[in-house]
Design a protein around this motif. Structure first.
Motif, PDB file in Angstrom:
ATOM      1  N   HIS A   1       0.838  -1.182   0.000  1.00 31.89           N
ATOM      2  CA  HIS A   1       0.000   0.000   0.000  1.00 31.89           C
ATOM      3  C   HIS A   1       0.883   1.245   0.000  1.00 31.89           C
ATOM      4  N   LYS A   2       0.478   2.225  -0.747  1.00 33.12           N
ATOM      5  CA  LYS A   2       1.186   3.496  -0.750  1.00 33.12           C
ATOM      6  C   LYS A   2       0.220   4.542  -0.215  1.00 33.12           C
ATOM      7  N   PHE A   3       0.556   5.121   0.914  1.00 30.80           N
ATOM      8  CA  PHE A   3      -0.315   6.105   1.533  1.00 30.80           C
ATOM      9  C   PHE A   3       0.310   7.488   1.429  1.00 30.80           C
ATOM     10  N   GLU A   4      -0.380   8.369   0.728  1.00 29.86           N
ATOM     11  CA  GLU A   4       0.070   9.750   0.563  1.00 29.86           C
ATOM     12  C   GLU A   4      -1.076  10.678   0.934  1.00 29.86           C
ATOM     13  N   ASP A   5      -0.784  11.675   1.745  1.00 26.72           N
ATOM     14  CA  ASP A   5      -1.794  12.668   2.082  1.00 26.72           C
ATOM     15  C   ASP A   5      -2.132  13.500   0.848  1.00 26.72           C
ATOM     16  N   ASN A   6      -3.363  13.976   0.810  1.00 31.97           N
ATOM     17  CA  ASN A   6      -3.855  14.815  -0.292  1.00 31.97           C
ATOM     18  C   ASN A   6      -3.689  14.138  -1.648  1.00 31.97           C
ATOM     19  N   ALA A   7      -3.897  12.838  -1.677  1.00 33.30           N
ATOM     20  CA  ALA A   7      -3.773  12.066  -2.914  1.00 33.30           C
ATOM     21  C   ALA A   7      -5.123  11.440  -3.251  1.00 33.30           C
ATOM     22  N   MET A   8      -5.286  11.097  -4.512  1.00 28.61           N
ATOM     23  CA  MET A   8      -6.487  10.419  -4.971  1.00 28.61           C
ATOM     24  C   MET A   8      -6.320   8.917  -4.806  1.00 28.61           C
ATOM     25  N   TYR A   9      -7.419   8.259  -4.447  1.00 27.08           N
ATOM     26  CA  TYR A   9      -7.436   6.808  -4.248  1.00 27.08           C
ATOM     27  C   TYR A   9      -8.612   6.198  -4.983  1.00 27.08           C
ATOM     28  N   PHE A  10      -8.425   4.941  -5.355  1.00 28.46           N
ATOM     29  CA  PHE A  10      -9.464   4.129  -5.973  1.00 28.46           C
ATOM     30  C   PHE A  10      -9.624   2.908  -5.090  1.00 28.46           C
ATOM     31  N   ILE A  11     -10.864   2.614  -4.711  1.00 33.46           N
ATOM     32  CA  ILE A  11     -11.131   1.442  -3.871  1.00 33.46           C
ATOM     33  C   ILE A  11     -12.194   0.581  -4.531  1.00 33.46           C
ATOM     34  N   THR A  12     -11.959  -0.714  -4.472  1.00 34.60           N
ATOM     35  CA  THR A  12     -12.935  -1.725  -4.851  1.00 34.60           C
ATOM     36  C   THR A  12     -13.181  -2.583  -3.628  1.00 34.60           C
ATOM     37  N   ILE A  58     -15.092   3.185  -5.631  1.00 36.56           N
ATOM     38  CA  ILE A  58     -15.109   4.606  -5.297  1.00 36.56           C
ATOM     39  C   ILE A  58     -13.759   5.219  -5.646  1.00 36.56           C
ATOM     40  N   GLU A  59     -13.791   6.497  -5.939  1.00 36.54           N
ATOM     41  CA  GLU A  59     -12.589   7.275  -6.212  1.00 36.54           C
ATOM     42  C   GLU A  59     -12.722   8.544  -5.377  1.00 36.54           C
ATOM     43  N   PHE A  60     -11.671   8.891  -4.665  1.00 34.61           N
ATOM     44  CA  PHE A  60     -11.765  10.004  -3.721  1.00 34.61           C
ATOM     45  C   PHE A  60     -10.390  10.570  -3.407  1.00 34.61           C
ATOM     46  N   GLU A  61     -10.404  11.760  -2.792  1.00 39.12           N
ATOM     47  CA  GLU A  61      -9.174  12.375  -2.303  1.00 39.12           C
ATOM     48  C   GLU A  61      -9.128  12.214  -0.793  1.00 39.12           C
ATOM     49  N   ALA A  62      -7.987  11.760  -0.295  1.00 37.15           N
ATOM     50  CA  ALA A  62      -7.792  11.573   1.144  1.00 37.15           C
ATOM     51  C   ALA A  62      -6.795  12.600   1.650  1.00 37.15           C
ATOM     52  N   ARG A  63      -7.255  13.468   2.541  1.00 33.46           N
ATOM     53  CA  ARG A  63      -6.331  14.446   3.137  1.00 33.46           C
ATOM     54  C   ARG A  63      -5.305  13.744   4.003  1.00 33.46           C
ATOM     55  N   GLU A  64      -5.779  12.866   4.875  1.00 36.08           N
ATOM     56  CA  GLU A  64      -4.882  12.091   5.736  1.00 36.08           C
ATOM     57  C   GLU A  64      -5.004  10.623   5.361  1.00 36.08           C
ATOM     58  N   ALA A  65      -4.079  10.149   4.568  1.00 35.47           N
ATOM     59  CA  ALA A  65      -4.138   8.783   4.061  1.00 35.47           C
ATOM     60  C   ALA A  65      -3.997   7.745   5.172  1.00 35.47           C
ATOM     61  N   LYS A  66      -3.334   8.116   6.271  1.00 39.41           N
ATOM     62  CA  LYS A  66      -3.155   7.147   7.358  1.00 39.41           C
ATOM     63  C   LYS A  66      -4.493   6.747   7.987  1.00 39.41           C
TER      64      LYS A  66
END
Length: 167
Positions: A1-12, A58-66
């Motif tokens: 997993h790569k967790f980056e703040d203020n990044a876009m994520y895709f989840i299934t 879903i596709e979203f932006e996560a401010r705090e990926a942690k």
């Protein structure tokens, strides 16, 4: 997993044993309302979504990926409780797991948006994307228009991101 703040994520995520637990519009709407509320509470911005009978994307932006694991576990826990209560099936396992991807390129963001919107057609829920209610396609049609959506699809072709078994 790569967790980056203020990044876009895709989840299934898939329902356990591919059971069609989300078949009713009532459950799909409850899912969407809970998703939006949970994301808003945690500072996540929902970008695109589709909710089908036995899985969702879903596709979203996560401010705090942690916080991603916590947010997803809360969402799945709350929904499992509510769906089991609705069906009088206490303790039933609802969600199998979820798979997350950190989106690193703009083209990947737009291809996944198109994949999400095309998913109900792919799985035979409808013939045209605009005919499916539990997808962000309708939002984009209203806010951006058909020309914008057509341009998005023409510029970023729909790509199958996962194996059939995981989709």
């Amino acid at each position: 997993h790569k967790f980056e703040d203020n990044a876009m994520y895709f989840i299934t995520a898939r329902i356990y044993n591919s059971a069609p637990i989300l078949k009713s519009d009532e459950k799909k709407q409850l899912f969407l309302d809970s998703l939006k509320a949970g994301f808003r509470k945690n500072g996540y911005e929902l970008f695109a979504w589709v909710i089908l009978d036995e899985h969702y994307h879903i596709e979203f932006e996560a401010r705090e990926a942690k916080l991603l694991s916590k947010v997803m576990n809360q969402l799945h826990g709350k929904l499992s409780y509510l769906f089991n209560k609705m069906d009088d099936r206490a303790g039933r396992k609802i969600f199998q797991n979820y798979w997350d991807t950190c989106i690193r390129e703009d083209k990947d963001l737009w291809r996944r948006l198109n994949y999400i919107h095309h998913n109900p057609v792919k799985h035979g829920y409808c013939m045209k994307m605009e005919d499916y209610s539990f997808s962000s396609f309708g939002y984009y049609m209203k806010e951006k228009g058909k020309e914008w959506l057509d341009d998005c699809f023409n510029s970023y072709s729909v790509v199958d991101f996962m194996l059939k078994e995981e989709d």
